[in-house]
Write a protein that holds these residues in place. Sequence first.
Motif, PDB file in Angstrom:
ATOM      1  N   PHE A   1     -18.034 -14.742 -22.357  1.00  0.00           N
ATOM      2  CA  PHE A   1     -18.760 -14.987 -23.595  1.00  0.00           C
ATOM      3  C   PHE A   1     -20.242 -14.631 -23.560  1.00  0.00           C
ATOM      4  O   PHE A   1     -20.831 -14.389 -24.612  1.00  0.00           O
ATOM      5  CB  PHE A   1     -18.592 -16.451 -24.027  1.00  0.00           C
ATOM      6  CG  PHE A   1     -17.202 -16.747 -24.493  1.00  0.00           C
ATOM      7  CD1 PHE A   1     -16.721 -16.224 -25.681  1.00  0.00           C
ATOM      8  CD2 PHE A   1     -16.350 -17.515 -23.724  1.00  0.00           C
ATOM      9  CE1 PHE A   1     -15.431 -16.480 -26.107  1.00  0.00           C
ATOM     10  CE2 PHE A   1     -15.058 -17.781 -24.137  1.00  0.00           C
ATOM     11  CZ  PHE A   1     -14.599 -17.261 -25.332  1.00  0.00           C
ATOM     12  N   THR A   2     -20.851 -14.603 -22.409  1.00  0.00           N
ATOM     13  CA  THR A   2     -22.289 -14.341 -22.394  1.00  0.00           C
ATOM     14  C   THR A   2     -22.668 -12.972 -21.864  1.00  0.00           C
ATOM     15  O   THR A   2     -23.740 -12.478 -22.176  1.00  0.00           O
ATOM     16  CB  THR A   2     -23.032 -15.404 -21.569  1.00  0.00           C
ATOM     17  OG1 THR A   2     -22.577 -15.374 -20.224  1.00  0.00           O
ATOM     18  CG2 THR A   2     -22.863 -16.777 -22.162  1.00  0.00           C
ATOM     19  N   ARG A   3     -21.835 -12.331 -21.076  1.00  0.00           N
ATOM     20  CA  ARG A   3     -22.218 -11.050 -20.504  1.00  0.00           C
ATOM     21  C   ARG A   3     -22.467  -9.969 -21.552  1.00  0.00           C
ATOM     22  O   ARG A   3     -23.482  -9.293 -21.498  1.00  0.00           O
ATOM     23  CB  ARG A   3     -21.186 -10.550 -19.492  1.00  0.00           C
ATOM     24  CG  ARG A   3     -21.722  -9.312 -18.779  1.00  0.00           C
ATOM     25  CD  ARG A   3     -20.830  -8.787 -17.715  1.00  0.00           C
ATOM     26  NE  ARG A   3     -21.357  -7.828 -16.813  1.00  0.00           N
ATOM     27  CZ  ARG A   3     -22.196  -6.840 -17.059  1.00  0.00           C
ATOM     28  NH1 ARG A   3     -22.689  -6.699 -18.236  1.00  0.00           N
ATOM     29  NH2 ARG A   3     -22.576  -5.997 -16.135  1.00  0.00           N
ATOM     30  N   PRO A   4     -21.572  -9.771 -22.532  1.00  0.00           N
ATOM     31  CA  PRO A   4     -21.850  -8.733 -23.526  1.00  0.00           C
ATOM     32  C   PRO A   4     -23.155  -8.997 -24.288  1.00  0.00           C
ATOM     33  O   PRO A   4     -23.923  -8.079 -24.544  1.00  0.00           O
ATOM     34  CB  PRO A   4     -20.652  -8.792 -24.467  1.00  0.00           C
ATOM     35  CG  PRO A   4     -19.567  -9.431 -23.659  1.00  0.00           C
ATOM     36  CD  PRO A   4     -20.260 -10.368 -22.719  1.00  0.00           C
ATOM     37  N   PHE A   5     -23.410 -10.250 -24.622  1.00  0.00           N
ATOM     38  CA  PHE A   5     -24.626 -10.611 -25.344  1.00  0.00           C
ATOM     39  C   PHE A   5     -25.862 -10.350 -24.482  1.00  0.00           C
ATOM     40  O   PHE A   5     -26.826  -9.742 -24.930  1.00  0.00           O
ATOM     41  CB  PHE A   5     -24.542 -12.092 -25.739  1.00  0.00           C
ATOM     42  CG  PHE A   5     -25.768 -12.601 -26.432  1.00  0.00           C
ATOM     43  CD1 PHE A   5     -26.027 -12.237 -27.739  1.00  0.00           C
ATOM     44  CD2 PHE A   5     -26.656 -13.430 -25.774  1.00  0.00           C
ATOM     45  CE1 PHE A   5     -27.160 -12.707 -28.386  1.00  0.00           C
ATOM     46  CE2 PHE A   5     -27.793 -13.898 -26.406  1.00  0.00           C
ATOM     47  CZ  PHE A   5     -28.040 -13.533 -27.722  1.00  0.00           C
ATOM     48  N   ALA A   6     -25.831 -10.792 -23.229  1.00  0.00           N
ATOM     49  CA  ALA A   6     -26.976 -10.609 -22.337  1.00  0.00           C
ATOM     50  C   ALA A   6     -27.180  -9.140 -21.986  1.00  0.00           C
ATOM     51  O   ALA A   6     -28.312  -8.657 -21.938  1.00  0.00           O
ATOM     52  CB  ALA A   6     -26.770 -11.428 -21.065  1.00  0.00           C
ATOM     53  N   ALA A   7     -26.108  -8.407 -21.748  1.00  0.00           N
ATOM     54  CA  ALA A   7     -26.224  -6.992 -21.381  1.00  0.00           C
ATOM     55  C   ALA A   7     -26.836  -6.186 -22.518  1.00  0.00           C
ATOM     56  O   ALA A   7     -27.563  -5.231 -22.280  1.00  0.00           O
ATOM     57  CB  ALA A   7     -24.861  -6.441 -21.003  1.00  0.00           C
ATOM     58  N   LYS A   8     -26.557  -6.581 -23.750  1.00  0.00           N
ATOM     59  CA  LYS A   8     -27.111  -5.870 -24.893  1.00  0.00           C
ATOM     60  C   LYS A   8     -28.640  -5.959 -24.884  1.00  0.00           C
ATOM     61  O   LYS A   8     -29.326  -4.988 -25.166  1.00  0.00           O
ATOM     62  CB  LYS A   8     -26.572  -6.479 -26.178  1.00  0.00           C
ATOM     63  CG  LYS A   8     -27.011  -5.733 -27.427  1.00  0.00           C
ATOM     64  CD  LYS A   8     -26.612  -6.436 -28.705  1.00  0.00           C
ATOM     65  CE  LYS A   8     -25.137  -6.673 -28.795  1.00  0.00           C
ATOM     66  NZ  LYS A   8     -24.719  -7.286 -30.060  1.00  0.00           N
ATOM     67  N   PHE A   9     -29.182  -7.114 -24.526  1.00  0.00           N
ATOM     68  CA  PHE A   9     -30.627  -7.277 -24.526  1.00  0.00           C
ATOM     69  C   PHE A   9     -31.283  -6.724 -23.279  1.00  0.00           C
ATOM     70  O   PHE A   9     -32.386  -6.210 -23.327  1.00  0.00           O
ATOM     71  CB  PHE A   9     -30.990  -8.757 -24.712  1.00  0.00           C
ATOM     72  CG  PHE A   9     -30.705  -9.225 -26.100  1.00  0.00           C
ATOM     73  CD1 PHE A   9     -31.517  -8.852 -27.162  1.00  0.00           C
ATOM     74  CD2 PHE A   9     -29.602 -10.005 -26.360  1.00  0.00           C
ATOM     75  CE1 PHE A   9     -31.249  -9.257 -28.449  1.00  0.00           C
ATOM     76  CE2 PHE A   9     -29.318 -10.421 -27.644  1.00  0.00           C
ATOM     77  CZ  PHE A   9     -30.149 -10.049 -28.685  1.00  0.00           C
ATOM     78  N   ILE A  10     -30.605  -6.794 -22.162  1.00  0.00           N
ATOM     79  CA  ILE A  10     -31.187  -6.307 -20.915  1.00  0.00           C
ATOM     80  C   ILE A  10     -31.177  -4.790 -20.860  1.00  0.00           C
ATOM     81  O   ILE A  10     -32.122  -4.166 -20.405  1.00  0.00           O
ATOM     82  CB  ILE A  10     -30.441  -6.909 -19.713  1.00  0.00           C
ATOM     83  CG1 ILE A  10     -30.819  -8.380 -19.618  1.00  0.00           C
ATOM     84  CG2 ILE A  10     -30.781  -6.190 -18.429  1.00  0.00           C
ATOM     85  CD1 ILE A  10     -30.124  -9.135 -18.563  1.00  0.00           C
TER      86      ILE A  10
END
Length: 148
Positions: A62-71
């Motif tokens: 649940f958090t990797r796609p969201f975090a990867a988008k910003f990083i």
Amino acid sequence: MEMIGWLIALVVFIGIEMGTMALTTIWFAGGALFAFLAALAGCSVQIQLVVFLAVSFVMLIFTRPFAAKFINRGTVKTNAESLIGRKARVTAEINDSLSCGAAVIGGQEWTARALNEDDVIPVGEIVVIREIRGVKLMVERLKEEKKL
């Protein structure tokens, strides 16, 4: 004793994450933290392992796609991808029906194909690179800007 093991795992995962900054182990650090809390609550080792795996998996999904988008917001994945949107000069007529064509950009010649399969682009024309498929540039004619 399990509590110490989970704390060590937590520190190791955080240390690896701080060293790489690549979102590789932060999910497991979260799992280790919750497993540590389960150990503090007196849960069995099996329950602690289930908590570790479940929390790690949920955080990863649940958090990797969201975090990867910003990083990875401004990064270009490969050198070839940096060519998209740039202009190239046709060095061999681009004709998709004959499977021929080449263009040069940055001193390197690439096999080129027209994005619109019906286009035939003559030698010397300037084209815009729209995408890369395998080792071929997919190009289209440079649209002339209207002069005022």
